[in-house]
Design an enzyme around this catalytic site. Structure first.
Site, PDB file in Angstrom:
ATOM      1  N   LEU A 160       9.349  -2.108  11.993  1.00 24.39           N
ATOM      2  CA  LEU A 160       9.521  -3.330  11.217  1.00 24.39           C
ATOM      3  C   LEU A 160      10.907  -3.891  11.496  1.00 24.39           C
ATOM      4  O   LEU A 160      11.788  -3.199  12.011  1.00 24.39           O
ATOM      5  CB  LEU A 160       9.359  -3.044   9.722  1.00 24.39           C
ATOM      6  CG  LEU A 160       7.995  -2.493   9.287  1.00 24.39           C
ATOM      7  CD1 LEU A 160       8.012  -2.171   7.799  1.00 24.39           C
ATOM      8  CD2 LEU A 160       6.885  -3.474   9.620  1.00 24.39           C
ATOM      9  N   SER A 161      11.120  -5.141  11.109  1.00 23.53           N
ATOM     10  CA  SER A 161      12.442  -5.726  11.359  1.00 23.53           C
ATOM     11  C   SER A 161      13.527  -4.974  10.605  1.00 23.53           C
ATOM     12  O   SER A 161      14.647  -4.856  11.089  1.00 23.53           O
ATOM     13  CB  SER A 161      12.458  -7.216  11.007  1.00 23.53           C
ATOM     14  OG  SER A 161      12.095  -7.420   9.660  1.00 23.53           O
ATOM     15  N   GLU A 162      13.195  -4.450   9.397  1.00 23.15           N
ATOM     16  CA  GLU A 162      14.139  -3.602   8.666  1.00 23.15           C
ATOM     17  C   GLU A 162      13.421  -2.530   7.863  1.00 23.15           C
ATOM     18  O   GLU A 162      12.297  -2.731   7.392  1.00 23.15           O
ATOM     19  CB  GLU A 162      15.036  -4.412   7.710  1.00 23.15           C
ATOM     20  CG  GLU A 162      16.212  -5.104   8.369  1.00 23.15           C
ATOM     21  CD  GLU A 162      15.967  -6.567   8.603  1.00 23.15           C
ATOM     22  OE1 GLU A 162      16.820  -7.217   9.229  1.00 23.15           O
ATOM     23  OE2 GLU A 162      14.917  -7.075   8.180  1.00 23.15           O
ATOM     24  N   THR A 163      14.104  -1.398   7.727  1.00 23.39           N
ATOM     25  CA  THR A 163      13.707  -0.291   6.855  1.00 23.39           C
ATOM     26  C   THR A 163      14.923   0.070   6.014  1.00 23.39           C
ATOM     27  O   THR A 163      16.049   0.112   6.533  1.00 23.39           O
ATOM     28  CB  THR A 163      13.271   0.929   7.682  1.00 23.39           C
ATOM     29  OG1 THR A 163      12.123   0.581   8.465  1.00 23.39           O
ATOM     30  CG2 THR A 163      12.946   2.115   6.807  1.00 23.39           C
ATOM     31  N   HIS A 197      16.169 -10.051   3.271  1.00 31.54           N
ATOM     32  CA  HIS A 197      14.856  -9.609   2.799  1.00 31.54           C
ATOM     33  C   HIS A 197      14.868  -8.131   2.417  1.00 31.54           C
ATOM     34  O   HIS A 197      14.199  -7.736   1.445  1.00 31.54           O
ATOM     35  CB  HIS A 197      13.748 -10.017   3.804  1.00 31.54           C
ATOM     36  CG  HIS A 197      13.153  -8.956   4.630  1.00 31.54           C
ATOM     37  ND1 HIS A 197      13.689  -8.565   5.837  1.00 31.54           N
ATOM     38  CD2 HIS A 197      12.035  -8.200   4.448  1.00 31.54           C
ATOM     39  CE1 HIS A 197      12.926  -7.621   6.361  1.00 31.54           C
ATOM     40  NE2 HIS A 197      11.909  -7.376   5.550  1.00 31.54           N
TER      41      HIS A 197
END
Length: 279
Positions: A44-47, A76
């Site tokens: 994902l784009s961020e974790t 986000h």
């Protein structure tokens, strides 16, 4: 060891139309490499990884990873982590606000009275001019001319973005970037206005190939810095809604409000996956 885990869709009122975020609870004991490896695995784009705060003013601490690096702040992940923390029973020290600790310091969040959505106070913004040669290279990678760019700035509120303003939302949506060419250049955020009567005032796209994300569905840090830049120059109103993710089949909505010197960045979040993981 099993840890609670949630996957949250951020910046959309409908599930699967925003930007997904993986949230790992009780991340004490995980090494930096374990966190980075899990973030690469989720792709994902961020974790994010939630930890006890080390600052007594904070309610929780968060570490934010992309598939390729750790970020000092991101929008986000801030909203999604707060949503997950509250949903799991987190109780803020101060009623009506949540204080998140991350690498840029303390970030304040609130629940907006009219809608119930969460919003964060944008961190301080640092801006500087964009080097002409770099701007020309970025424009070539995006398939536009320098003359089509109405304004450009380096925007830094933790993450650094090269922000571009185009004449219209349609011009933003028409971009067909050569993502490979952007890898060695910059993370690029592009914004353009919709005409009168449109449900949103601006369209935003974010190209983050340098951190392994060709196009981010919805980007809070970028929208925060774009709002501070454009409101500060009188180009944007003090209250507006930006759309993002349209070209990816998403329906991201970012709600911007400036109150005094503070820009609040808000959006809805929904939990799509709720369970546990073993690391």
């Amino acid at each position: 060891m099993k840890r609670a885990f949630k996957q949250v869709d951020v910046f959309s009122g409908a599930a699967l139309r925003g930007n997904p975020l993986a949230v790992v609870f009780s991340a004490e004991g995980l090494s930096d490499e374990q966190m980075a490896e899990f973030a690469r695995w989720t792709n994902l784009s961020e974790t994010t990884f939630l930890l006890p705060p080390t600052d007594p003013a904070a309610d929780y601490r968060v570490r934010i990873f992309t598939p390729s690096e750790e970020l000092p702040f991101a929008g986000h992940p801030t909203l999604g982590s707060c949503h997950a923390w509250l949903e799991a029973g987190g109780r803020p020290r101060t009623p009506g606000q949540v204080v998140q600790q991350c690498a840029v310091g303390l970030v304040t969040l609130r629940r907006e009275d009219d809608s119930g959505r969460l919003a964060f106070a944008a961190p301080p913004l640092r801006m500087r001019e964009v080097e002409p040669g770099l701007l020309a290279d970025v424009c070539a990678a995006l398939g536009v001319t320098v003359q089509q760019v109405e304004a450009a700035r380096w925007l830094d509120n933790g993450p650094t973005w090269l922000g571009l303003r185009l004449a219209s939302a349609e011009a933003v949506l028409a971009l067909e970037p050569r993502h490979g060419a952007l890898v060695a250049l910059a993370k690029v955020g592009v914004i353009g206005p919709w005409g009168p009567g449109a449900p949103c005032q601006f369209e935003v796209r974010a190209f983050a190939e340098p951190v392994g994300v060709p196009e981010d569905p919805v980007t809070g840090s970028l929208n925060a810095s774009l709002a501070q830049w454009l409101i500060g120059e009188g180009v944007a109103p003090e209250r507006y809604v930006a759309a993002q993710g349209t070209r990816l089949g998403r329906a991201g909505r970012v709600h911007i409000v400036r109150e005094g010197d503070t820009v609040w960045v808000g959006g809805e979040s929904r939990t799509c996956i709720d369970g546990s993981l073993s690391l």
